[in-house]
Every structure is written in C-alpha cells, then in structure tokens.
Enzyme design. Structure first.
Site, mmCIF file in Angstrom:
data_model
loop_
_atom_site.group_PDB
_atom_site.id
_atom_site.type_symbol
_atom_site.label_atom_id
_atom_site.label_comp_id
_atom_site.label_asym_id
_atom_site.label_seq_id
_atom_site.Cartn_x
_atom_site.Cartn_y
_atom_site.Cartn_z
ATOM 1 N N GLU A 89 51.167 1.586 38.363
ATOM 2 C CA GLU A 89 50.222 0.493 38.177
ATOM 3 C C GLU A 89 50.313 -0.478 39.368
ATOM 4 O O GLU A 89 51.420 -0.807 39.805
ATOM 5 C CB GLU A 89 50.635 -0.219 36.886
ATOM 6 C CG GLU A 89 49.999 -1.538 36.611
ATOM 7 C CD GLU A 89 50.677 -2.279 35.423
ATOM 8 O OE1 GLU A 89 50.038 -3.189 34.901
ATOM 9 O OE2 GLU A 89 51.815 -1.925 35.046
ATOM 10 N N HIS A 90 49.166 -0.918 39.874
ATOM 11 C CA HIS A 90 49.178 -1.946 40.916
ATOM 12 C C HIS A 90 49.309 -3.309 40.246
ATOM 13 O O HIS A 90 48.638 -3.591 39.255
ATOM 14 C CB HIS A 90 47.869 -1.903 41.721
ATOM 15 C CG HIS A 90 47.691 -3.089 42.621
ATOM 16 N ND1 HIS A 90 47.984 -3.062 43.962
ATOM 17 C CD2 HIS A 90 47.274 -4.361 42.355
ATOM 18 C CE1 HIS A 90 47.763 -4.252 44.481
ATOM 19 N NE2 HIS A 90 47.327 -5.059 43.529
ATOM 20 N N LEU A 91 50.187 -4.124 40.791
ATOM 21 C CA LEU A 91 50.316 -5.492 40.269
ATOM 22 C C LEU A 91 50.045 -6.481 41.392
ATOM 23 O O LEU A 91 50.505 -6.280 42.521
ATOM 24 C CB LEU A 91 51.736 -5.717 39.723
ATOM 25 C CG LEU A 91 52.127 -4.916 38.476
ATOM 26 C CD1 LEU A 91 53.599 -5.130 38.142
ATOM 27 C CD2 LEU A 91 51.259 -5.295 37.274
ATOM 28 N N ASP A 217 69.365 -2.404 41.753
ATOM 29 C CA ASP A 217 69.183 -2.760 43.181
ATOM 30 C C ASP A 217 68.409 -4.078 43.247
ATOM 31 O O ASP A 217 67.400 -4.195 43.930
ATOM 32 C CB ASP A 217 68.422 -1.637 43.895
ATOM 33 C CG ASP A 217 68.413 -1.815 45.418
ATOM 34 O OD1 ASP A 217 69.203 -2.630 45.934
ATOM 35 O OD2 ASP A 217 67.614 -1.132 46.086
HETATM 36 N N1 LIG Z 1 53.275 -1.904 41.766
HETATM 37 C C1 LIG Z 1 52.998 -2.560 42.900
HETATM 38 N N2 LIG Z 1 51.803 -3.171 43.060
HETATM 39 C C2 LIG Z 1 51.511 -3.822 44.208
HETATM 40 N N3 LIG Z 1 52.337 -3.936 45.246
HETATM 41 C C3 LIG Z 1 53.549 -3.357 45.158
HETATM 42 C C4 LIG Z 1 53.941 -2.642 43.981
HETATM 43 N N4 LIG Z 1 55.194 -2.167 44.161
HETATM 44 C C5 LIG Z 1 55.564 -2.566 45.371
HETATM 45 N N5 LIG Z 1 54.586 -3.283 45.981
HETATM 46 C C6 LIG Z 1 54.644 -3.881 47.333
HETATM 47 O O1 LIG Z 1 55.257 -2.982 48.237
HETATM 48 C C7 LIG Z 1 56.458 -3.520 48.797
HETATM 49 C C8 LIG Z 1 57.508 -2.449 48.935
HETATM 50 O O2 LIG Z 1 57.766 -1.869 47.674
HETATM 51 P P1 LIG Z 1 59.164 -1.191 47.324
HETATM 52 O O3 LIG Z 1 60.261 -2.171 47.443
HETATM 53 O O4 LIG Z 1 59.003 -0.509 46.010
HETATM 54 O O5 LIG Z 1 59.250 -0.101 48.490
HETATM 55 P P2 LIG Z 1 60.474 0.644 49.144
HETATM 56 O O6 LIG Z 1 59.981 1.403 50.307
HETATM 57 O O7 LIG Z 1 61.180 1.423 48.088
HETATM 58 O O8 LIG Z 1 61.309 -0.581 49.636
HETATM 59 P P3 LIG Z 1 62.833 -0.960 49.803
HETATM 60 O O9 LIG Z 1 63.667 0.168 49.324
HETATM 61 O O10 LIG Z 1 62.943 -1.291 51.217
HETATM 62 O O11 LIG Z 1 62.982 -2.194 48.915
HETATM 63 C C9 LIG Z 1 56.836 -4.639 47.833
HETATM 64 O O12 LIG Z 1 57.562 -5.655 48.478
HETATM 65 C C10 LIG Z 1 55.496 -5.142 47.334
HETATM 66 O O13 LIG Z 1 54.932 -6.052 48.254
#
Ligand SMILES: Nc1ncnc2c1ncn2[C@@H]1O[C@H](COP(=O)(O)OP(=O)(O)OP(=O)(O)O)[C@@H](O)[C@H]1O
Length: 309
Positions: A89-91, A217
């Site tokens: 889901e996008h938030l 985490d």
């Molecule tokens: N469900 C979501 N809806 C909208 N934006 C999101 C969502 N999930 C994550 N994001 C955006 O994407 C960014 C990165 O997400 P996330 O931390 O899940 O990625 P990652 O590559 O696993 O990062 P890391 O391991 O470096 O924390 C978040 O900081 C947020 O801005």
C-alpha cells in the site's frame, strides 16, 4: 517489469505517480492501479526474494496486532530478469513530529501484545503454546520468527529458541561476529568477543523477558507519520526482548523525549537498562560494519570494551 507487475496485480491501469523513495537497499516508486495507489520496492540482487518475503511476513505480523500502522503488504513478485519487487500500500508520509507521543504508546502496545495474549490464555487456563489468540494472532513463548528476516540486506538467524540470552548471544551477536571474522579476520574483535560472551548473562540478572514482536530495525528512517497517526515501515521482525528495539534508535536518534516518555510510561525501564542498551547497540554496529565496512569497526570495538569494564 511493468508488464509483469500489471499481470501479477491483475490491474489494467499501472500509472507511475512520480513519487519515488529509494532507501540504501532498494529503489522505490509508486503507481496508480485499478484498486488504488501502491508503493513498489525493486531490488535486483539475488537475495531480494528472501529479503522481501521477510519484510512481507514482518508487516503481516505487525498488522495483525492492530497496534501500530504499517503499509499493508500486497505481493512479492519475482522478476524474469532476476531480482524481485515488493508491492505494498502507498502511504502519504511525512517526517514524524506531531504523532511522536502516539508512536511511543503504540510501539509499547506492539511490544506488550504477545504478553497480553499469553496472560489471557493463562487466565483462561488453556494450553499455552502456539494457540490462537483472540485476534487470530498466535501466542508465542519463544524467541525467533517463522521466516528469515533481513536487517538491511543481511539475513538474520531466526530459528526459535526458548532462552533470550542464548538467542541474542548466538543468533544475533555471534552470527554478526562470524561475518566480521570471515570478511576482516579482526583479531581485536575476536578477543574482545571471547571475553564479552562470558559476561553477557550478568547483564540480565533478575530481568523477566517475555517474547515481544519487534519491528527489528527501528531507526529514524523507518518511522514517519500520516495525517491520522504514526507509521513504521521496512521491518526485520522477530520475537525478542522489547529493549532490543530501542538500541538502534539510541545510535542514530530521530525520536524525541515525548516518544520515550510515552513508551516508558507503558514499559518502564528495568534495572540494568543502560548497559543492555549498549549491548543491543553492539548488534547494530556490527551489522553496519558488515554492511558498510570498517567505518563502524571503531564503534563496535569501543562498545565491546565499555561492556567489559
Ligand atoms: N508504503 C510506502 N508508501 C510511500 N512511500 C514509501 C512507502 N514505504 C517506503 N516509502 C518511501 O521510501 C523510502 C525508502 O523506503 P524503505 O526504507 O522501505 O527502503 P529501503 O531501501 O529498504 O531502505 P533502508 O533499508 O535504507 O531503510 C522511505 O523513506 C519512504 O520515503
């Protein structure tokens, strides 16, 4: 990738919204679909499926507790070109500020959830084990998780274990130190760890530890807020000691005093908290050393020395 996404999601519309959000590990973007807006994480590494399956299971587990908001997971999809995508889901999120207190309360509720399910089962004099709780969430008496979850991109050893000190020493710290040994063969770290592992039980004298579902985490980059309240995302869950959750936050910050007051109102600091907090930081320093290299060696060694004093 987009043709595969369309097929797997069974959507006729798949329109990029222009929102992107890459972290250190994966690339992220949002799309409008027939059934609403989704956020898609894309990772081309061979371990991507393991990582995303763990994230999906973590989000599902947290969601079932109905304590703190997480993005609703939709699907992990393997790409024909290798790698994987994770659809959720996008938030619409922004930085945590107004809802800090609420996050403190809700995180404590997440950590207390399993304890409350166990207490309820005990009260009802049912067999305590992995029976179903009222909300369909299993009551858990051990430490671990049903699937592998990745803190960063490194898999954690989540095999169930009834003793927290053994779980944390062996499956969390020893596991990281094995990786350090393999990549760096660091003599000082090896020698410090040989002494520290003998001392670990002393940090837990008279502490009662009930397995708590953890985000795993929870640094400032994995919390945010929506209009209606806080949200946590990118979890690497397992059942562990609730105090473990505060380890990484105390390294990187991002949480204000109202968050901590609200949290400790529900879960007061137990005697010896400060030393254990350092012990829990050690996991993250080692995990960062294993992800990003020698820049984190100094902090890992320093904290082991402090713990041995
Ligand atoms: N469900 C979501 N809806 C909208 N934006 C999101 C969502 N999930 C994550 N994001 C955006 O994407 C960014 C990165 O997400 P996330 O931390 O899940 O990625 P990652 O590559 O696993 O990062 P890391 O391991 O470096 O924390 C978040 O900081 C947020 O801005």
């Amino acid at each position: 990738m987009e043709a595969k996404l369309k097929k797997e999601l069974g959507t006729s519309i798949l329109k990029p919204t222009g929102h992107s959000g890459g972290g250190c590990i994966s690339e992220g973007r949002s799309y409008d679909t027939d059934t609403g807006r989704v956020f898609v994480k894309i990772n081309h590494k061979s371990e991507a499926k393991l990582m995303f399956d763990g994230e999906m299971a973590s989000l599902e587990a947290i969601m079932k507790t109905e304590t703190v908001k997480v993005p609703k997971p939709v699907k992990v999809i393997k790409l024909d070109t290798g790698g994987c995508v994770f659809v959720m889901e996008h938030l619409d999120m922004k930085g945590l500020s107004r809802h800090s207190t609420k996050l403190g309360e809700q995180l404590a509720d997440l950590h207390l959830h399993n304890k409350r399910v166990l207490e309820k089962l005990n009260k009802e004099q049912q067999t305590v084990g992995k029976g179903a709780g009222q909300s369909g969430v299993a009551a858990v008496e051990k430490f671990g998780f049903d699937v592998t979850t990745c803190c960063g991109y490194l898999p954690q050893e989540n095999e169930w274990q009834s003793d927290w000190v053994a779980f944390y020493s062996q499956q969390k710290l020893q596991h990281q130190l094995n990786m350090v040994e393999k990549s760096h063969g660091d003599r000082e770290a090896r020698e410090l760890w040989a002494k520290l592992q003998l001392k670990i039980p002393q940090f837990f004298t008279d502490v009662e530890i009930v397995p708590a579902l953890l985000h795993g985490d929870l640094w400032g980059g994995n919390v945010a807020e929506c209009a209606d309240g806080p949200v946590i995302f990118d979890p690497a869950s397992f059942y562990g000691h609730s105090e473990f959750e505060l380890g990484i936050a105390s390294i990187f910050g991002g949480f204000n005093s109202s968050f901590y007051s609200a949290y400790h109102e529900k879960i007061p600091k137990a005697p010896g908290f400060a030393k254990r907090n350092q012990l829990y930081q050690l996991f993250h320093y080692l995990n960062h050393w294993n992800h990003f290299g020698g820049g984190y060696r100094g902090s890992s060694v320093r904290i082991m020395k402090d713990l041995l004093k």
